[in-house]
Design a protein around this motif. Structure first.
Motif, PDB file in Angstrom:
ATOM      1  N   ALA A  25       0.663  -1.408   0.089  1.00 26.55           N
ATOM      2  CA  ALA A  25      -0.109   0.112   0.020  1.00 26.55           C
ATOM      3  C   ALA A  25       0.910   1.315   0.066  1.00 26.55           C
ATOM      4  O   ALA A  25       0.677   2.224  -0.797  1.00 26.55           O
ATOM      5  CB  ALA A  25      -0.905  -0.111   1.176  1.00 26.55           C
ATOM      6  N   ALA A  26       1.871   1.137   0.936  1.00 27.11           N
ATOM      7  CA  ALA A  26       2.764   2.627   1.008  1.00 27.11           C
ATOM      8  C   ALA A  26       3.539   2.555  -0.431  1.00 27.11           C
ATOM      9  O   ALA A  26       3.862   3.807  -0.905  1.00 27.11           O
ATOM     10  CB  ALA A  26       3.745   2.422   2.172  1.00 27.11           C
ATOM     11  N   ARG A  27       3.916   1.638  -0.896  1.00 22.53           N
ATOM     12  CA  ARG A  27       4.721   1.687  -2.038  1.00 22.53           C
ATOM     13  C   ARG A  27       4.152   2.285  -3.310  1.00 22.53           C
ATOM     14  O   ARG A  27       4.390   3.015  -4.095  1.00 22.53           O
ATOM     15  CB  ARG A  27       5.424   0.375  -2.604  1.00 22.53           C
ATOM     16  CG  ARG A  27       6.433   0.438  -3.673  1.00 22.53           C
ATOM     17  CD  ARG A  27       7.619   1.006  -3.265  1.00 22.53           C
ATOM     18  NE  ARG A  27       8.604   1.215  -4.257  1.00 22.53           N
ATOM     19  CZ  ARG A  27       9.188   2.313  -4.709  1.00 22.53           C
ATOM     20  NH1 ARG A  27       8.978   3.412  -4.256  1.00 22.53           N
ATOM     21  NH2 ARG A  27      10.058   2.358  -5.785  1.00 22.53           N
ATOM     22  N   VAL A  28       2.849   1.638  -3.553  1.00 17.10           N
ATOM     23  CA  VAL A  28       1.932   2.105  -4.690  1.00 17.10           C
ATOM     24  C   VAL A  28       1.507   3.656  -4.286  1.00 17.10           C
ATOM     25  O   VAL A  28       1.687   4.246  -5.360  1.00 17.10           O
ATOM     26  CB  VAL A  28       0.507   1.221  -4.642  1.00 17.10           C
ATOM     27  CG1 VAL A  28      -0.436   1.785  -5.615  1.00 17.10           C
ATOM     28  CG2 VAL A  28       0.753  -0.210  -5.072  1.00 17.10           C
ATOM     29  N   PHE A  29       1.246   3.947  -3.096  1.00 16.86           N
ATOM     30  CA  PHE A  29       1.097   5.503  -2.719  1.00 16.86           C
ATOM     31  C   PHE A  29       2.376   6.215  -3.449  1.00 16.86           C
ATOM     32  O   PHE A  29       2.195   7.331  -4.020  1.00 16.86           O
ATOM     33  CB  PHE A  29       0.888   5.587  -1.327  1.00 16.86           C
ATOM     34  CG  PHE A  29       0.594   7.256  -1.039  1.00 16.86           C
ATOM     35  CD1 PHE A  29      -0.674   7.708  -0.941  1.00 16.86           C
ATOM     36  CD2 PHE A  29       1.828   7.815  -0.595  1.00 16.86           C
ATOM     37  CE1 PHE A  29      -0.706   8.957  -0.636  1.00 16.86           C
ATOM     38  CE2 PHE A  29       1.477   9.206  -0.230  1.00 16.86           C
ATOM     39  CZ  PHE A  29       0.140   9.795  -0.266  1.00 16.86           C
ATOM     40  N   GLN A  30       3.396   5.614  -3.070  1.00 14.86           N
ATOM     41  CA  GLN A  30       4.632   6.652  -3.641  1.00 14.86           C
ATOM     42  C   GLN A  30       4.664   6.685  -5.094  1.00 14.86           C
ATOM     43  O   GLN A  30       5.191   7.625  -5.728  1.00 14.86           O
ATOM     44  CB  GLN A  30       5.983   5.781  -3.060  1.00 14.86           C
ATOM     45  CG  GLN A  30       6.074   5.740  -1.406  1.00 14.86           C
ATOM     46  CD  GLN A  30       7.274   4.832  -1.002  1.00 14.86           C
ATOM     47  OE1 GLN A  30       7.809   4.159  -1.751  1.00 14.86           O
ATOM     48  NE2 GLN A  30       7.859   5.088   0.284  1.00 14.86           N
ATOM     49  N   HIS A  31       4.428   5.610  -5.585  1.00 11.59           N
ATOM     50  CA  HIS A  31       4.409   5.488  -7.021  1.00 11.59           C
ATOM     51  C   HIS A  31       3.449   6.547  -7.700  1.00 11.59           C
ATOM     52  O   HIS A  31       3.657   7.437  -8.590  1.00 11.59           O
ATOM     53  CB  HIS A  31       4.267   4.147  -7.710  1.00 11.59           C
ATOM     54  CG  HIS A  31       5.187   3.284  -7.879  1.00 11.59           C
ATOM     55  ND1 HIS A  31       6.510   3.403  -8.437  1.00 11.59           N
ATOM     56  CD2 HIS A  31       5.502   1.933  -6.894  1.00 11.59           C
ATOM     57  CE1 HIS A  31       7.187   2.378  -8.090  1.00 11.59           C
ATOM     58  NE2 HIS A  31       6.517   1.448  -7.325  1.00 11.59           N
ATOM     59  N   ARG A  32       2.095   6.243  -7.135  1.00 11.44           N
ATOM     60  CA  ARG A  32       1.203   7.376  -7.652  1.00 11.44           C
ATOM     61  C   ARG A  32       1.404   8.688  -7.335  1.00 11.44           C
ATOM     62  O   ARG A  32       0.956   9.457  -8.129  1.00 11.44           O
ATOM     63  CB  ARG A  32      -0.051   6.777  -7.166  1.00 11.44           C
ATOM     64  CG  ARG A  32      -0.870   5.601  -7.551  1.00 11.44           C
ATOM     65  CD  ARG A  32      -2.074   5.161  -7.024  1.00 11.44           C
ATOM     66  NE  ARG A  32      -2.493   3.790  -7.863  1.00 11.44           N
ATOM     67  CZ  ARG A  32      -3.446   3.340  -7.122  1.00 11.44           C
ATOM     68  NH1 ARG A  32      -4.277   3.624  -6.126  1.00 11.44           N
ATOM     69  NH2 ARG A  32      -3.781   2.168  -7.898  1.00 11.44           N
ATOM     70  N   ASN A  33       1.988   9.144  -6.467  1.00 10.80           N
ATOM     71  CA  ASN A  33       2.420  10.615  -5.977  1.00 10.80           C
ATOM     72  C   ASN A  33       3.938  11.038  -6.505  1.00 10.80           C
ATOM     73  O   ASN A  33       4.175  12.187  -6.075  1.00 10.80           O
ATOM     74  CB  ASN A  33       2.001  10.724  -4.516  1.00 10.80           C
ATOM     75  CG  ASN A  33       0.753  10.663  -4.233  1.00 10.80           C
ATOM     76  OD1 ASN A  33      -0.090  11.457  -4.445  1.00 10.80           O
ATOM     77  ND2 ASN A  33       0.259   9.407  -3.422  1.00 10.80           N
ATOM     78  N   ASN A  34       4.387  10.113  -7.464  1.00 17.47           N
ATOM     79  CA  ASN A  34       5.962  10.484  -7.964  1.00 17.47           C
ATOM     80  C   ASN A  34       6.754  10.975  -6.691  1.00 17.47           C
ATOM     81  O   ASN A  34       7.618  11.933  -6.851  1.00 17.47           O
ATOM     82  CB  ASN A  34       5.644  11.593  -8.971  1.00 17.47           C
ATOM     83  CG  ASN A  34       5.031  11.066 -10.285  1.00 17.47           C
ATOM     84  OD1 ASN A  34       5.094   9.965 -10.436  1.00 17.47           O
ATOM     85  ND2 ASN A  34       4.215  12.088 -10.680  1.00 17.47           N
ATOM     86  N   GLU A  35       6.637  10.156  -5.708  1.00 14.75           N
ATOM     87  CA  GLU A  35       7.562  10.406  -4.650  1.00 14.75           C
ATOM     88  C   GLU A  35       9.124  10.339  -4.819  1.00 14.75           C
ATOM     89  O   GLU A  35       9.974  11.069  -4.142  1.00 14.75           O
ATOM     90  CB  GLU A  35       6.994   9.879  -3.216  1.00 14.75           C
ATOM     91  CG  GLU A  35       5.702  10.649  -2.696  1.00 14.75           C
ATOM     92  CD  GLU A  35       5.409   9.789  -1.297  1.00 14.75           C
ATOM     93  OE1 GLU A  35       6.083   8.980  -0.758  1.00 14.75           O
ATOM     94  OE2 GLU A  35       4.197  10.348  -0.846  1.00 14.75           O
ATOM     95  N   VAL A  36       9.392   9.369  -5.584  1.00 17.52           N
ATOM     96  CA  VAL A  36      10.578   9.025  -5.768  1.00 17.52           C
ATOM     97  C   VAL A  36      10.847   9.223  -7.536  1.00 17.52           C
ATOM     98  O   VAL A  36       9.954   8.844  -8.243  1.00 17.52           O
ATOM     99  CB  VAL A  36      11.006   7.560  -5.586  1.00 17.52           C
ATOM    100  CG1 VAL A  36      12.473   7.383  -5.895  1.00 17.52           C
ATOM    101  CG2 VAL A  36      10.678   7.475  -4.091  1.00 17.52           C
ATOM    102  N   GLU A  37      11.715   9.950  -7.832  1.00 17.62           N
ATOM    103  CA  GLU A  37      12.180  10.121  -9.193  1.00 17.62           C
ATOM    104  C   GLU A  37      12.591   8.837  -9.958  1.00 17.62           C
ATOM    105  O   GLU A  37      13.425   8.215  -9.164  1.00 17.62           O
ATOM    106  CB  GLU A  37      13.279  11.145  -9.559  1.00 17.62           C
ATOM    107  CG  GLU A  37      12.808  12.806  -8.923  1.00 17.62           C
ATOM    108  CD  GLU A  37      13.842  13.591  -9.549  1.00 17.62           C
ATOM    109  OE1 GLU A  37      14.547  13.553 -10.397  1.00 17.62           O
ATOM    110  OE2 GLU A  37      13.772  14.865  -8.942  1.00 17.62           O
ATOM    111  N   GLY A  38      12.400   8.645 -11.115  1.00 17.59           N
ATOM    112  CA  GLY A  38      12.685   7.397 -11.608  1.00 17.59           C
ATOM    113  C   GLY A  38      11.646   7.105 -12.812  1.00 17.59           C
ATOM    114  O   GLY A  38      11.125   7.611 -13.293  1.00 17.59           O
ATOM    115  N   PHE A  39      11.802   5.654 -13.107  1.00 14.35           N
ATOM    116  CA  PHE A  39      11.161   5.219 -14.313  1.00 14.35           C
ATOM    117  C   PHE A  39       9.560   5.438 -14.176  1.00 14.35           C
ATOM    118  O   PHE A  39       8.919   5.860 -15.183  1.00 14.35           O
ATOM    119  CB  PHE A  39      11.318   3.618 -14.354  1.00 14.35           C
ATOM    120  CG  PHE A  39      10.879   2.944 -15.262  1.00 14.35           C
ATOM    121  CD1 PHE A  39      11.533   2.930 -16.689  1.00 14.35           C
ATOM    122  CD2 PHE A  39       9.546   2.185 -15.626  1.00 14.35           C
ATOM    123  CE1 PHE A  39      10.992   2.347 -17.859  1.00 14.35           C
ATOM    124  CE2 PHE A  39       9.071   1.669 -16.628  1.00 14.35           C
ATOM    125  CZ  PHE A  39       9.883   1.653 -17.598  1.00 14.35           C
TER     126      PHE A  39
END
Length: 63
Positions: A25-39
């Motif tokens: 859940a936390a990881r999907v949240f990070q992806h959806r909110n572009n919290e980490v630059e990358g692919f």
């Protein structure tokens, strides 16, 4: 910690991303909110299309 392997997509028949995490859940949240630059932020890969939970992180990585 609940190890899981997951697949994200940006659209139907689009770009895929495969990842492993201890907190889906936390990881999907990070992806959806572009919290980490990358692919995933570069290609807009934010839709969770598949996930599988495992007993250990090693099992998730092997899968």
């Amino acid at each position: 910690m609940q190890p899981a392997v997951y697949i994200l997509a940006n659209r139907k028949h689009g770009t895929l991303y495969v990842g492993v995490t201890g907190n889906l859940a936390a990881r999907v949240f990070q992806h959806r909110n572009n919290e980490v630059e990358g692919f995933t932020s570069k290609y807009g890969v934010h839709r969770l299309i598949w996930a599988e939970v495992h007993e250990t992180m090693e099992n998730a990585i092997v899968r």
